[in-house]
Design a protein around this motif. Sequence first.
Motif, PDB file in Angstrom:
ATOM      1  N   ALA A  98       0.833  -1.205   0.000  1.00 44.18           N
ATOM      2  CA  ALA A  98       0.000   0.000   0.000  1.00 44.18           C
ATOM      3  C   ALA A  98       0.864   1.250   0.000  1.00 44.18           C
ATOM      4  O   ALA A  98       0.551   2.241  -0.677  1.00 44.18           O
ATOM      5  CB  ALA A  98      -0.925  -0.017   1.210  1.00 44.18           C
ATOM      6  N   PHE A 121       2.405   1.548  -3.417  1.00 40.70           N
ATOM      7  CA  PHE A 121       1.327   1.839  -4.363  1.00 40.70           C
ATOM      8  C   PHE A 121       0.915   3.312  -4.247  1.00 40.70           C
ATOM      9  O   PHE A 121       0.658   3.986  -5.258  1.00 40.70           O
ATOM     10  CB  PHE A 121       0.144   0.920  -4.059  1.00 40.70           C
ATOM     11  N   HIS A 122       0.882   3.825  -3.025  1.00 44.53           N
ATOM     12  CA  HIS A 122       0.535   5.237  -2.848  1.00 44.53           C
ATOM     13  C   HIS A 122       1.643   6.137  -3.378  1.00 44.53           C
ATOM     14  O   HIS A 122       1.375   7.209  -3.929  1.00 44.53           O
ATOM     15  CB  HIS A 122       0.269   5.539  -1.372  1.00 44.53           C
ATOM     16  N   THR A 124       0.901   6.160  -7.211  1.00 45.20           N
ATOM     17  CA  THR A 124      -0.227   6.994  -7.650  1.00 45.20           C
ATOM     18  C   THR A 124      -0.004   8.470  -7.292  1.00 45.20           C
ATOM     19  O   THR A 124      -0.323   9.362  -8.081  1.00 45.20           O
ATOM     20  CB  THR A 124      -1.537   6.517  -7.000  1.00 45.20           C
ATOM     21  N   TRP A 137      -7.707   4.168  -4.521  1.00 46.94           N
ATOM     22  CA  TRP A 137      -7.277   2.773  -4.375  1.00 46.94           C
ATOM     23  C   TRP A 137      -6.084   2.632  -3.436  1.00 46.94           C
ATOM     24  O   TRP A 137      -6.042   1.723  -2.612  1.00 46.94           O
ATOM     25  CB  TRP A 137      -6.935   2.208  -5.755  1.00 46.94           C
ATOM     26  N   SER A 138      -5.122   3.520  -3.596  1.00 41.48           N
ATOM     27  CA  SER A 138      -3.908   3.384  -2.776  1.00 41.48           C
ATOM     28  C   SER A 138      -4.167   3.792  -1.326  1.00 41.48           C
ATOM     29  O   SER A 138      -3.701   3.133  -0.389  1.00 41.48           O
ATOM     30  CB  SER A 138      -2.780   4.222  -3.373  1.00 41.48           C
ATOM     31  N   GLU A 141      -6.161   1.181   0.517  1.00 42.98           N
ATOM     32  CA  GLU A 141      -5.370  -0.007   0.860  1.00 42.98           C
ATOM     33  C   GLU A 141      -4.544   0.231   2.123  1.00 42.98           C
ATOM     34  O   GLU A 141      -4.355  -0.682   2.930  1.00 42.98           O
ATOM     35  CB  GLU A 141      -4.464  -0.371  -0.317  1.00 42.98           C
ATOM     36  N   GLY A 159      -4.664   3.794 -10.529  1.00 46.47           N
ATOM     37  CA  GLY A 159      -5.146   3.017  -9.393  1.00 46.47           C
ATOM     38  C   GLY A 159      -5.742   1.683  -9.782  1.00 46.47           C
ATOM     39  O   GLY A 159      -5.814   0.748  -8.965  1.00 46.47           O
ATOM     40  N   ASN A 214      -4.263  -1.989  -9.238  1.00 51.59           N
ATOM     41  CA  ASN A 214      -4.421  -2.806  -8.024  1.00 51.59           C
ATOM     42  C   ASN A 214      -5.835  -2.612  -7.459  1.00 51.59           C
ATOM     43  O   ASN A 214      -6.016  -2.385  -6.263  1.00 51.59           O
ATOM     44  CB  ASN A 214      -3.379  -2.418  -6.981  1.00 51.59           C
TER      45      ASN A 214
END
Length: 689
Positions: A359, A362-363, A366, A427-428, A431, A499, A502
Amino acid sequence: MLDAAWLIPTLPAVAFAAILFFGKRAPRHGAEIGIAAVGASFLLSCVALVEWIHRVEEATGGESHGLAALGKSVFAAASEHGAVEPVVNTVTWWTSGGTEFGVGTTVDGLTVMMMFVVTLISLLVQIYSTAYMHEDKRYTWFFAALSLFTASMLTLVVSENLLQLLVGWELVGLCSFMLIGHWWEDRANSRAAIKAFLTTRVGDIGLVIGVIVVFFAANTFSIVGINEYALSSGAEHDLLMAGALCLFIGIIGKSGQFPLHTWLPDAMAGPTPVSALIHAATMVVAGVYLGARVYPVFYEGFSIADGGLNFMALIGGVTIIIGAVLAFVQRDIKRVLAYSTISQLGYMVMALGVGAWTAAVFHLFTHAFFKALLFLGAGSVSHSGAHHSFDMKADMGGLRKHMPITFATFMIGSLALAGIFPLAGFWSKDEILVTAGENGFDIFLVVGLIGAFLTAAYMTRCVYLTFFGEYRGHGHPHESSRAITVPLMILAAFSVLAGLVNAVPLGIERFTEWFEPTFAFPHLVHAEFDYGLAVASVSIAAIGIGIAAFLWFRREELGPFRGLTQRNALARGGYTFLENKYYLDHLYENVIVDGIRGAVGRAVYWFDQHVVDGIINGVGRGAARTGRFTYDLLDQRLVDGSINALAAGTGDAGSAVQTVQSGRVQRYALLLFASVGVMALFVFLVNTL
């Protein structure tokens, strides 16, 4: 390409030298060299990305190849994936005391993702800069520095060991210093550059100590070796904890975490493309990348698996709130975004602290797109709509009619930052929240929700002051040129779609499968998508937008709260506290720095007056006495006395022999014969007697 990843940072590094030597003679003054080099690096990064995905697909039993793997994988169902070792290439640089120091590359999912983000953002920033900086007097140097900045960050990303990473880390700091102070003639700009350089150096001291501690614990600088050691049964927990703590100080400084975040808003003194690069793909991202790169050290050192509270999650959580609150009291649009970056970096660090590695990364992925979009959008507003001003209250307002592309893309970036479904930030961020709750870090789940509310509210205020209401500037606002708007549109597309890579409820978890390490990495819990939490987080963000819109979009701005700081002492005190940024700058500059500088200054002055001057005066007086002694005794009495005595003796002897100096030859001959006679008589008598 995975074995030749060294080419990717080398190209912009070569461009840096080429621009320096030949840039001013080039048709576009060096910009074309920088863009071509970063563009080539971006293409090579894409090749590396596809090859890595193919490598992962092979390990998981997939049959796709090359680009087909990329397209098929996005929409295929998730599958279990086996261990995929990173591609490591290294050569021995030098050997000392039996320890080999290498240089090389480590390429895994994290590396290829970062190479893709860094080169894409750098490429768009350089294209954007051809219009934004076209009248700058140091245009060629600017593109050279941008190329070196990108090369430094890529060097850090592909590093095989911590020493090599440290070189890239320091080069990134040096480049940010040069670019923040690009317009160094203004004293505020040069002070901001120095502040950024010195503040991050404080963190770097911790980083260097951490690298040393980790080396003596694992007996290697290799990143893979260190991660393997941290997860081994023989690892010493105390050493890991000490190493993790010191390394984390480096992250605090580099990634603008509380309490070393104060340099980041001041870094807005640099040109806006530099701000976008620093906040989206380089400088501040480097700290989070370090945390993700040697995550096993932090995971074991801070005992993250045990849940509860740890230093990493705590600092990240505090940073989320303090950054978001300060964004409310800014007039400068870039400063709003700067405090927003601090808050979002807090999300990433907190995510690492609660065991949400995927997460966090991933953040980072993004956030790079929508934060670069927002900064470049702010630059577009300043460049074409506010006569080079960033003051939202004085020089902006009503710009949505004059700058439709900038407005639309800025809105997308703002909604993505606020975590509104289905944009990338949703999304990020979701999560991070769901994993925090799943791993037993409930307090940080609450902190994340509060941060979501604040983010949505301050971005609503920012959008209103910039694009709505009456135009308060003095220029003739118009839409920016295509060199500026095309990068905005590309970044807006990524802010919408990134996003989905994932989107767990859609059955897409490719970011996790492609980029989360499976070799020398702790086993992490991946929380299921929580529809209730997702609805709650979006609702909280929507409430934040609604409250802010009610206060700022109504006819009388702020409604009942207008003038509250003049009427209420508590409100005035709170506003003053925020306006002075929690007085941290006052603490650092007026208390600590001035206190140390004053005490040190007084001590040095006393030392100068009483020790240095005393020694010099004593030496002077001693030299004068020695001179007088030498003059009186040695020179006047001994030397001159001896010479005078000799001269007097010589004079007396001359006077004595003067009586026999008649000048007659006969007399000299008589004396000679008489002397010979006397001597002969003496010899005779001696021999006879």
